[in-house]
Design an enzyme around this catalytic site. Structure first.
Site, PDB file in Angstrom:
ATOM      1  N   THR A  43       3.702   7.846  -5.056  1.00  9.85           N
ATOM      2  CA  THR A  43       3.096   6.554  -4.717  1.00  9.85           C
ATOM      3  C   THR A  43       1.819   6.309  -5.511  1.00  9.85           C
ATOM      4  OG1 THR A  43       4.025   6.625  -2.498  1.00  9.85           O
ATOM      5  CG2 THR A  43       2.110   5.212  -2.810  1.00  9.85           C
ATOM      6  N   CYS A  44       0.941   7.281  -5.547  1.00 11.14           N
ATOM      7  CA  CYS A  44      -0.386   7.058  -6.132  1.00 11.14           C
ATOM      8  C   CYS A  44      -0.285   6.625  -7.592  1.00 11.14           C
ATOM      9  CB  CYS A  44      -1.221   8.332  -6.014  1.00 11.14           C
ATOM     10  SG  CYS A  44      -2.860   8.129  -6.714  1.00 11.14           S
ATOM     11  N   CYS A  49      -2.393   3.818  -5.917  1.00  7.22           N
ATOM     12  CA  CYS A  49      -3.794   3.849  -6.362  1.00  7.22           C
ATOM     13  C   CYS A  49      -3.998   3.418  -7.812  1.00  7.22           C
ATOM     14  CB  CYS A  49      -4.367   5.265  -6.229  1.00  7.22           C
ATOM     15  SG  CYS A  49      -3.743   6.229  -4.871  1.00  7.22           S
ATOM     16  N   LYS A  52      -2.842  -0.239  -8.637  1.00  5.45           N
ATOM     17  CA  LYS A  52      -3.734  -1.087  -7.840  1.00  5.45           C
ATOM     18  C   LYS A  52      -5.104  -1.200  -8.491  1.00  5.45           C
ATOM     19  CE  LYS A  52      -6.553   0.553  -5.385  1.00  5.45           C
ATOM     20  NZ  LYS A  52      -6.428   1.194  -4.090  1.00  5.45           N
ATOM     21  N   TYR A 178      -6.368  -0.995   4.573  1.00  8.44           N
ATOM     22  CA  TYR A 178      -6.713  -0.790   3.158  1.00  8.44           C
ATOM     23  C   TYR A 178      -5.913  -1.717   2.236  1.00  8.44           C
ATOM     24  CZ  TYR A 178      -8.847   3.923   3.845  1.00  8.44           C
ATOM     25  OH  TYR A 178      -9.636   4.989   4.196  1.00  8.44           O
ATOM     26  N   GLU A 182      -7.458  -4.959   0.102  1.00  8.82           N
ATOM     27  CA  GLU A 182      -7.540  -4.762  -1.354  1.00  8.82           C
ATOM     28  C   GLU A 182      -6.711  -5.812  -2.088  1.00  8.82           C
ATOM     29  OE1 GLU A 182      -6.443  -0.667  -2.071  1.00  8.82           O
ATOM     30  OE2 GLU A 182      -8.497   0.038  -1.691  1.00  8.82           O
ATOM     31  N   ARG A 199      -4.831  -8.936  13.407  1.00  5.42           N
ATOM     32  CA  ARG A 199      -4.945  -9.210  14.842  1.00  5.42           C
ATOM     33  C   ARG A 199      -6.319  -8.871  15.418  1.00  5.42           C
ATOM     34  NH1 ARG A 199      -0.703  -4.530  16.844  1.00  5.42           N
ATOM     35  NH2 ARG A 199      -1.724  -2.792  15.794  1.00  5.42           N
ATOM     36  N   THR A 313      -4.670  10.366  -1.240  1.00  5.49           N
ATOM     37  CA  THR A 313      -4.241  11.249  -2.328  1.00  5.49           C
ATOM     38  C   THR A 313      -5.038  12.555  -2.399  1.00  5.49           C
ATOM     39  OG1 THR A 313      -3.438   9.385  -3.599  1.00  5.49           O
ATOM     40  CG2 THR A 313      -4.027  11.355  -4.858  1.00  5.49           C
ATOM     41  N   ALA A 343     -12.727   5.088  -0.062  1.00  7.55           N
ATOM     42  CA  ALA A 343     -13.232   3.833  -0.626  1.00  7.55           C
ATOM     43  C   ALA A 343     -12.180   2.761  -0.461  1.00  7.55           C
ATOM     44  CB  ALA A 343     -13.564   4.032  -2.103  1.00  7.55           C
ATOM     45  N   HIS A 437     -34.090   4.687 -11.724  1.00 11.97           N
ATOM     46  CA  HIS A 437     -34.439   3.269 -11.661  1.00 11.97           C
ATOM     47  C   HIS A 437     -34.135   2.565 -12.976  1.00 11.97           C
ATOM     48  CE1 HIS A 437     -36.536  -0.218 -10.127  1.00 11.97           C
ATOM     49  NE2 HIS A 437     -37.206  -0.284 -11.271  1.00 11.97           N
ATOM     50  N   GLU A 442     -30.412   4.077  -5.945  1.00  9.34           N
ATOM     51  CA  GLU A 442     -31.755   4.551  -5.586  1.00  9.34           C
ATOM     52  C   GLU A 442     -32.169   4.055  -4.197  1.00  9.34           C
ATOM     53  OE1 GLU A 442     -35.146   2.900  -7.788  1.00  9.34           O
ATOM     54  OE2 GLU A 442     -33.822   1.347  -8.565  1.00  9.34           O
TER      55      GLU A 442
HETATM   56  P1  NDP Z   1      -3.411   0.798   7.461  1.00 10.42           P
HETATM   57  O1  NDP Z   1      -3.006   1.732   8.523  1.00 10.42           O
HETATM   58  O2  NDP Z   1      -4.721   0.986   6.757  1.00 10.42           O
HETATM   59  O3  NDP Z   1      -3.431  -0.687   8.045  1.00 10.42           O
HETATM   60  C1  NDP Z   1      -2.337  -1.215   8.732  1.00 10.42           C
HETATM   61  C2  NDP Z   1      -2.717  -2.605   9.212  1.00 10.42           C
HETATM   62  O4  NDP Z   1      -1.568  -3.191   9.810  1.00 10.42           O
HETATM   63  C3  NDP Z   1      -3.825  -2.588  10.261  1.00 10.42           C
HETATM   64  O5  NDP Z   1      -4.709  -3.648  10.016  1.00 10.42           O
HETATM   65  C4  NDP Z   1      -3.059  -2.797  11.558  1.00 10.42           C
HETATM   66  O6  NDP Z   1      -3.790  -3.478  12.528  1.00 10.42           O
HETATM   67  C5  NDP Z   1      -1.935  -3.695  11.075  1.00 10.42           C
HETATM   68  N1  NDP Z   1      -0.809  -3.677  11.996  1.00 10.42           N
HETATM   69  C6  NDP Z   1       0.001  -2.641  12.309  1.00 10.42           C
HETATM   70  N2  NDP Z   1       0.913  -3.010  13.227  1.00 10.42           N
HETATM   71  C7  NDP Z   1       0.673  -4.312  13.501  1.00 10.42           C
HETATM   72  C8  NDP Z   1       1.266  -5.261  14.372  1.00 10.42           C
HETATM   73  N3  NDP Z   1       2.308  -4.953  15.153  1.00 10.42           N
HETATM   74  N4  NDP Z   1       0.765  -6.518  14.417  1.00 10.42           N
HETATM   75  C9  NDP Z   1      -0.280  -6.848  13.638  1.00 10.42           C
HETATM   76  N5  NDP Z   1      -0.893  -5.988  12.793  1.00 10.42           N
HETATM   77  C10 NDP Z   1      -0.418  -4.736  12.727  1.00 10.42           C
HETATM   78  O7  NDP Z   1      -2.193   0.775   6.450  1.00 10.42           O
HETATM   79  P2  NDP Z   1      -2.046   0.255   4.956  1.00 10.42           P
HETATM   80  O8  NDP Z   1      -0.641  -0.164   4.843  1.00 10.42           O
HETATM   81  O9  NDP Z   1      -3.107  -0.709   4.596  1.00 10.42           O
HETATM   82  O10 NDP Z   1      -2.284   1.555   4.103  1.00 10.42           O
HETATM   83  C11 NDP Z   1      -1.462   2.701   4.318  1.00 10.42           C
HETATM   84  C12 NDP Z   1      -2.231   3.960   4.028  1.00 10.42           C
HETATM   85  O11 NDP Z   1      -2.444   4.051   2.644  1.00 10.42           O
HETATM   86  C13 NDP Z   1      -3.588   3.981   4.690  1.00 10.42           C
HETATM   87  O12 NDP Z   1      -3.515   4.786   5.824  1.00 10.42           O
HETATM   88  C14 NDP Z   1      -4.504   4.532   3.667  1.00 10.42           C
HETATM   89  O13 NDP Z   1      -4.842   5.828   4.042  1.00 10.42           O
HETATM   90  C15 NDP Z   1      -3.719   4.550   2.371  1.00 10.42           C
HETATM   91  N6  NDP Z   1      -4.379   3.720   1.372  1.00 10.42           N
HETATM   92  C16 NDP Z   1      -5.596   4.085   0.906  1.00 10.42           C
HETATM   93  C17 NDP Z   1      -6.243   3.323  -0.042  1.00 10.42           C
HETATM   94  C18 NDP Z   1      -7.588   3.738  -0.530  1.00 10.42           C
HETATM   95  O14 NDP Z   1      -7.956   4.891  -0.331  1.00 10.42           O
HETATM   96  N7  NDP Z   1      -8.357   2.867  -1.170  1.00 10.42           N
HETATM   97  C19 NDP Z   1      -5.654   2.104  -0.576  1.00 10.42           C
HETATM   98  C20 NDP Z   1      -4.379   1.794   0.007  1.00 10.42           C
HETATM   99  C21 NDP Z   1      -3.776   2.587   0.939  1.00 10.42           C
HETATM  100  P3  NDP Z   1      -4.712  -2.695  13.601  1.00 10.42           P
HETATM  101  O15 NDP Z   1      -5.828  -2.085  12.844  1.00 10.42           O
HETATM  102  O16 NDP Z   1      -5.117  -3.767  14.532  1.00 10.42           O
HETATM  103  O17 NDP Z   1      -3.799  -1.671  14.223  1.00 10.42           O
END
Ligand code: NDP
Length: 462
Positions: A43-44, A49, A52, A178, A182, A199, A313, A343, A437, A442
């Protein structure tokens, strides 16, 4: 073990965790093969990553073009063509995949293309081929889940979005994690009219509240419509017009030409034969493992997103290497999942390590130091954008418990400061560190008085 089909270790899945584990095990002298059904890199590298971030850079160049006039550049114009980016991205992921294949070969790890299935803890089938092994490591990662609301399967996931050759005029992003924030930020930066629907009241559940509220403000400043605080009911797709409509619990509806499902990911365990061998999974389908990545079946191990611990990752890589060092290097190693920096690559980006203010305050008295300012680079061209930094400090012993930032270069700054946190730095250590600086970083060294002190018993009144 000897013989063509006999191994010390079979790794299933050539993503970040699997590749790291296989190479480290081979370096310890193990005979290792890695089985991958798709492209090497996981995936990464292939659909996460790396592409993206290349997409984020593309959007950032748009912002740079817009700022250039304020810096004295004349006649700067440009137009983003998704197909040109897509071709360049495909070439780059192919180059990286070749590097990964080369690294496996150089490490003495053989690569088998195909889908692996466990027949027994020490036997794996890949098509017609039957392999024997001392250990199996499952590192098959995760995949976008589509069951959060009805109709979601008709939306794109980040996989398809990164392969588009043309940008939609408008996009509904569903989710507030995330991936949602993003991609909302990137697509808005490239000129797409974005609605981000989640939500909760604020995006990025689990992050420090001040980062979450400032991110929401920044996304609005970038022209993104936020549809927050209401449960999402269904996604409708009109096959005649091709348009998508998101329906919320209060009856409100949001329409766009395209939709991105960013409601989380599920562990990839289907077809692995786990149930036949008795490997236990949890309610989310993740392989249950102990602190050493050991499943309930002797000889079967799992690392990375398939275990749904901290799905990042660097964590998968660390888990993979810890497994290999422990099992084949005779150097017992464990990953500390409590202190993981991460991040979020929005514009501006956020980064964080350690405890949020709210979580730290539950444990005892805390002092909170903040800095909130308009960064030099964008203030110069009249942008209202702000950077925000926070140190969460133990009120009893001055130890820094959490570092949070939203603003340009936050991921780079927080990564470096994570070393200080890991070493147990105190606020006094930050104070005696001389500043570089002029930088944004800083500001972390120049925070004088706490903005607030929480959790102290008020002094008795006379
Ligand atoms: P996340 O778990 O970060 O977010 C899932 C989102 O979906 C949340 O906002 C959640 O809401 C929402 N959601 C889930 N079920 C429902 C529902 N039934 N109704 C409405 N909203 C819902 O998952 P991502 O898909 O964004 O990313 C997957 C993983 O990938 C992450 O866990 C992360 O670790 C990794 N990732 C990391 C990145 C980075 O390091 N920069 C970049 C991209 C991915 P709620 O919060 O309210 O439950």
């Amino acid at each position: 073990m000897n013989g063509d089909n006999n191994y010390d270790l079979i790794v299933i899945g050539a993503g970040s965790g699997g590749v790291a584990a296989s190479r480290r095990a081979a370096a310890h002298g193990a005979k290792v093969t890695i089985v991958e059904a798709d492209r090497v890199g996981g995936t990464c590298v292939i659909r996460g990553c790396v592409p993206k971030k290349l997409f984020m850079y593309a959007a950032g160049l748009g912002a740079a073009l817009a700022e250039a006039g304020g810096y004295g550049w004349a006649d700067v114009t440009g137009r983003f063509e998704m197909a040109r980016w897509a071709d360049a991205k495909a070439a780059e992921t192919a180059r990286l995949e070749a590097i990964y294949r080369g690294m496996l070969a150089d490490s003495g790890v053989t690569l088998i293309s195909g889908r692996a299935k466990l027949l027994a803890p020490d036997r794996v089938a890949v098509g017609e081929r039957h392999l024997r092994t001392g250990h199996v490591l499952i590192a098959t990662g995760g995949w976008p889940s589509t069951n959060a609301l009805p109709g979601l399967a008709a939306a794109m996931t980040s996989n398809e979005l990164l392969d588009l050759r043309e940008l939609p005029a408008s996009l509904l992003v569903i989710g507030g994690g995330y991936i949602a924030v993003e991609f909302a930020s990137i697509l808005a930066g490239l000129g797409v009219a974005v609605t981000l629907a989640y939500r909760a009241e604020l995006p990025l559940r689990g992050f420090d509240a001040d980062l979450r509220s400032r991110l929401a403000q920044a996304l609005v400043q970038r022209g993104i419509t936020l549809a927050s605080g209401v449960a999402l009911t269904a996604l409708e797709h009109d096959s005649t017009t091709g348009r998508y409509t998101l329906v919320r619990a209060d009856g409100s509806r949001f329409q766009a030409a395209a939709a991105l499902n960013a409601t989380g990911r599920r562990p990839n365990t289907a077809g692995l034969g786990l149930a036949d061998v008795g490997v236990a999974v949890d309610g989310h389908g993740a392989i249950r493992v102990d602190a050493d990545s050991r499943s309930n079946v002797a000889g079967v191990w799992a690392v990375g997103d398939v275990t749904n611990r901290v799905n990042l990752t660097p964590v998968a890589i660390a888990e993979g290497r810890a497994f290999a060092d422990s099992v084949f290097g005779h150097r017992p190693t464990r990953v500390d999942h409590r202190l993981v920096a991460s991040a979020v690559f929005t514009d501006p980006p956020s980064a964080t390590v350690g405890l949020t203010e709210a979580d730290a305050a539950k444990l005892g008295p805390v002092d909170v130091y903040e800095s909130d300012f308009r960064p030099m680079k964008t203030a110069f061209v009249g942008s209202p954008a702000r950077s925000y930094m926070k140190l969460v400090v133990d009120g009893l012993n001055e130890r820094v418990l959490g570092i949070h930032m939203i603003g340009a270069d936050a991921p780079e700054i927080v990564q470096s400061l994570a070393v200080a946190l890991t070493c147990g730095a105190t606020k006094r250590d930050f104070d005696r560190t001389l500043a570089v600086h002029p930088t944004a970083a800083e500001e972390f060294m120049l925070m004088r008085e706490p903005r607030r002190r929480l959790g102290r018993t008020p002094a008795p009144t006379a």
